[in-house]
Write a protein that holds these residues in place. Sequence first.
Motif, PDB file in Angstrom:
ATOM      1  N   ARG A 188     -15.974  53.665 -14.465  1.00  0.00           N
ATOM      2  CA  ARG A 188     -14.801  53.342 -13.657  1.00  0.00           C
ATOM      3  C   ARG A 188     -13.556  53.695 -14.458  1.00  0.00           C
ATOM      4  O   ARG A 188     -13.559  53.632 -15.693  1.00  0.00           O
ATOM      5  CB  ARG A 188     -14.783  51.860 -13.262  1.00  0.00           C
ATOM      6  CG  ARG A 188     -15.879  51.481 -12.278  1.00  0.00           C
ATOM      7  CD  ARG A 188     -15.785  50.026 -11.844  1.00  0.00           C
ATOM      8  NE  ARG A 188     -16.854  49.676 -10.926  1.00  0.00           N
ATOM      9  CZ  ARG A 188     -16.793  49.823  -9.602  1.00  0.00           C
ATOM     10  NH1 ARG A 188     -15.681  50.306  -9.056  1.00  0.00           N
ATOM     11  NH2 ARG A 188     -17.804  49.475  -8.833  1.00  0.00           N
ATOM     12  N   GLU A 191      -8.140  51.781 -13.050  1.00  0.00           N
ATOM     13  CA  GLU A 191      -7.868  51.044 -11.817  1.00  0.00           C
ATOM     14  C   GLU A 191      -9.152  50.537 -11.176  1.00  0.00           C
ATOM     15  O   GLU A 191      -9.151  50.102 -10.029  1.00  0.00           O
ATOM     16  CB  GLU A 191      -7.120  51.948 -10.836  1.00  0.00           C
ATOM     17  CG  GLU A 191      -5.751  52.387 -11.353  1.00  0.00           C
ATOM     18  CD  GLU A 191      -5.072  53.387 -10.425  1.00  0.00           C
ATOM     19  OE1 GLU A 191      -5.762  53.888  -9.496  1.00  0.00           O
ATOM     20  OE2 GLU A 191      -3.879  53.650 -10.619  1.00  0.00           O
ATOM     21  N   PHE A 192     -10.247  50.586 -11.928  1.00  0.00           N
ATOM     22  CA  PHE A 192     -11.569  50.145 -11.486  1.00  0.00           C
ATOM     23  C   PHE A 192     -12.146  51.003 -10.367  1.00  0.00           C
ATOM     24  O   PHE A 192     -13.099  50.600  -9.701  1.00  0.00           O
ATOM     25  CB  PHE A 192     -11.551  48.672 -11.042  1.00  0.00           C
ATOM     26  CG  PHE A 192     -11.308  47.709 -12.159  1.00  0.00           C
ATOM     27  CD1 PHE A 192     -12.268  47.469 -13.115  1.00  0.00           C
ATOM     28  CD2 PHE A 192     -10.095  47.060 -12.265  1.00  0.00           C
ATOM     29  CE1 PHE A 192     -12.038  46.586 -14.157  1.00  0.00           C
ATOM     30  CE2 PHE A 192      -9.853  46.181 -13.301  1.00  0.00           C
ATOM     31  CZ  PHE A 192     -10.820  45.939 -14.250  1.00  0.00           C
ATOM     32  N   ASP A 211     -13.148  50.570  -5.352  1.00  0.00           N
ATOM     33  CA  ASP A 211     -12.662  49.694  -6.426  1.00  0.00           C
ATOM     34  C   ASP A 211     -13.170  48.269  -6.240  1.00  0.00           C
ATOM     35  O   ASP A 211     -12.568  47.318  -6.747  1.00  0.00           O
ATOM     36  CB  ASP A 211     -11.132  49.715  -6.496  1.00  0.00           C
ATOM     37  CG  ASP A 211     -10.493  49.205  -5.206  1.00  0.00           C
ATOM     38  OD1 ASP A 211     -11.228  48.951  -4.232  1.00  0.00           O
ATOM     39  OD2 ASP A 211      -9.250  49.058  -5.175  1.00  0.00           O
ATOM     40  N   VAL A 213     -15.173  45.368  -7.216  1.00  0.00           N
ATOM     41  CA  VAL A 213     -15.889  44.776  -8.348  1.00  0.00           C
ATOM     42  C   VAL A 213     -15.727  43.268  -8.256  1.00  0.00           C
ATOM     43  O   VAL A 213     -14.822  42.762  -7.604  1.00  0.00           O
ATOM     44  CB  VAL A 213     -15.354  45.278  -9.715  1.00  0.00           C
ATOM     45  CG1 VAL A 213     -15.625  46.757  -9.886  1.00  0.00           C
ATOM     46  CG2 VAL A 213     -13.878  44.988  -9.862  1.00  0.00           C
ATOM     47  N   THR A 217     -15.831  40.372 -13.384  1.00  0.00           N
ATOM     48  CA  THR A 217     -15.698  41.624 -14.141  1.00  0.00           C
ATOM     49  C   THR A 217     -14.235  41.902 -14.458  1.00  0.00           C
ATOM     50  O   THR A 217     -13.891  42.280 -15.589  1.00  0.00           O
ATOM     51  CB  THR A 217     -16.301  42.793 -13.344  1.00  0.00           C
ATOM     52  OG1 THR A 217     -17.721  42.593 -13.228  1.00  0.00           O
ATOM     53  CG2 THR A 217     -16.032  44.120 -14.034  1.00  0.00           C
ATOM     54  N   ARG A 218     -13.363  41.717 -13.481  1.00  0.00           N
ATOM     55  CA  ARG A 218     -11.933  41.924 -13.726  1.00  0.00           C
ATOM     56  C   ARG A 218     -11.430  40.981 -14.813  1.00  0.00           C
ATOM     57  O   ARG A 218     -10.677  41.378 -15.710  1.00  0.00           O
ATOM     58  CB  ARG A 218     -11.144  41.709 -12.435  1.00  0.00           C
ATOM     59  CG  ARG A 218     -11.443  42.751 -11.354  1.00  0.00           C
ATOM     60  CD  ARG A 218     -10.654  42.465 -10.073  1.00  0.00           C
ATOM     61  NE  ARG A 218     -10.985  43.419  -9.036  1.00  0.00           N
ATOM     62  CZ  ARG A 218     -10.383  44.589  -8.854  1.00  0.00           C
ATOM     63  NH1 ARG A 218      -9.408  44.943  -9.676  1.00  0.00           N
ATOM     64  NH2 ARG A 218     -10.748  45.411  -7.884  1.00  0.00           N
ATOM     65  N   VAL A 221     -12.734  42.082 -18.302  1.00  0.00           N
ATOM     66  CA  VAL A 221     -12.034  43.256 -18.834  1.00  0.00           C
ATOM     67  C   VAL A 221     -10.663  42.857 -19.357  1.00  0.00           C
ATOM     68  O   VAL A 221     -10.215  43.336 -20.406  1.00  0.00           O
ATOM     69  CB  VAL A 221     -11.920  44.349 -17.757  1.00  0.00           C
ATOM     70  CG1 VAL A 221     -11.002  45.480 -18.226  1.00  0.00           C
ATOM     71  CG2 VAL A 221     -13.301  44.905 -17.423  1.00  0.00           C
ATOM     72  N   LYS A 247     -15.139  50.283 -23.252  1.00  0.00           N
ATOM     73  CA  LYS A 247     -14.045  51.208 -22.961  1.00  0.00           C
ATOM     74  C   LYS A 247     -14.174  52.430 -23.866  1.00  0.00           C
ATOM     75  O   LYS A 247     -14.414  52.300 -25.064  1.00  0.00           O
ATOM     76  CB  LYS A 247     -12.686  50.551 -23.191  1.00  0.00           C
ATOM     77  CG  LYS A 247     -11.499  51.431 -22.808  1.00  0.00           C
ATOM     78  CD  LYS A 247     -10.196  50.734 -23.094  1.00  0.00           C
ATOM     79  CE  LYS A 247      -9.040  51.629 -22.687  1.00  0.00           C
ATOM     80  NZ  LYS A 247      -9.023  52.917 -23.396  1.00  0.00           N
ATOM     81  N   TYR A 254     -14.077  53.034 -18.336  1.00  0.00           N
ATOM     82  CA  TYR A 254     -14.993  51.952 -18.708  1.00  0.00           C
ATOM     83  C   TYR A 254     -16.401  52.375 -18.326  1.00  0.00           C
ATOM     84  O   TYR A 254     -16.650  52.751 -17.169  1.00  0.00           O
ATOM     85  CB  TYR A 254     -14.628  50.651 -17.993  1.00  0.00           C
ATOM     86  CG  TYR A 254     -13.302  50.073 -18.447  1.00  0.00           C
ATOM     87  CD1 TYR A 254     -13.225  49.276 -19.586  1.00  0.00           C
ATOM     88  CD2 TYR A 254     -12.137  50.316 -17.728  1.00  0.00           C
ATOM     89  CE1 TYR A 254     -12.016  48.747 -20.006  1.00  0.00           C
ATOM     90  CE2 TYR A 254     -10.918  49.786 -18.140  1.00  0.00           C
ATOM     91  CZ  TYR A 254     -10.873  49.010 -19.282  1.00  0.00           C
ATOM     92  OH  TYR A 254      -9.666  48.494 -19.690  1.00  0.00           O
TER      93      TYR A 254
END
Length: 395
Positions: A188, A191-192, A211, A213, A217-218, A221, A247, A254
């Motif tokens: 990703r 911006e995922f 996008d 997720v 997960t957000r 990260v 990353k 990612y």
Amino acid sequence: MVNLFVYLIVGTSLYNSRKHYDKLAEVTTQNLAKSLEANVSDILDKMNIVLFSVATETERHLSSRRIDKASLSLFAREQIRVLPELDRIVIADSSGTVLCGSDNTANSVNLSDRQYFSRLRSDPDLQLVVSNLLKGKVTGQWRVAVARRVNNPDGTFAGAAIGTFDVTFFDKLFSHLDIGKNGAVGIRDAEFKLIALNPKGKEAASQIGSDVVSQKTRDMVRANPVTATYKTVFARDNMERMVTFRKAAKYPYYIFATLSPVDYMTSWRKEAVGGLVLLLLFTSMTLISARFLYKSKVNALLHAEAKRYGDEMRQQNEELNAAISRVKRLEGIISICSYCKKIRTEEQSWEQLEKYFSEHSDAMFSHGMCPDCAAEQQRIFREAASSKKDPNDYH
């Protein structure tokens, strides 16, 4: 108590075994993510080197105040042969208009609206930019762009050397990986947005450009910008998975490696089933043994009770026989003196009445005086007293 102890041992063993498989899954996803991150970074580093060569060649042309588009296009095609992962290299001027490229791109294409181009133009110190997921202006396919700044001889912005590659390249990179039926690896951007996923699902969230997720997960990260391992429920199919992301060191990507407990817990589930079967057999054996011991104990208690009851009955019979024997000894005709009331024994001797009955029965005697005898004795006493002239003679 034995069963509870065995249940505790087996339960603890299965719990520790499950933690062990979870730990193995963590290590596996970490190693996989690290390996993929190294591969992706290595490819992007090679692209950087190739574009550096193209940018240097373009600056050489600019220093001679004349750009030979045919020569630059040929040089770009040669670089594609060096790094076949790139499918296109173009050179754009300071306005973003494509001057030439490896595939003879028309001059009408303008890239000034691309974020990577704007960043290179506005920041003199920025030499390399790797884009987020893009759709090609000519092909309409999902692509990723790598761009290097091109400077005029005086250091001002002259344009960019840009290399692009189709995201299907990652499908080839991931295709040899065995991650289980429900596992996945993917990339990703910052911006995922999903750049690549293997295997792909049919749901919309598994398609390139999505996008979608999980919130976890957000959050992970944001809290761990470099790498993290955790469990989360995937938004695209509501299944829990073990996830490790890394990353790419110098690039805005990612890399995700995921394993599903449905897959990596298969061996543990076999252990659990085997353990439960053994527990069932052990429990059955202990129940049968307990029933046998219970019956044995009951039989022993009944035998002891019967023996005690028999002993009591024998004792009571002995006492009864003794009593009957004593009673029998007092049966029949007993010879007694009509004057002194002595009794003649079997040995033809005469015994006091009290002694005879004490020896031949359980009877005991206490001596007293009946009213008639008491009155008679008083009469005799008075007569004796009145017949004495001197009362002191009595004493």
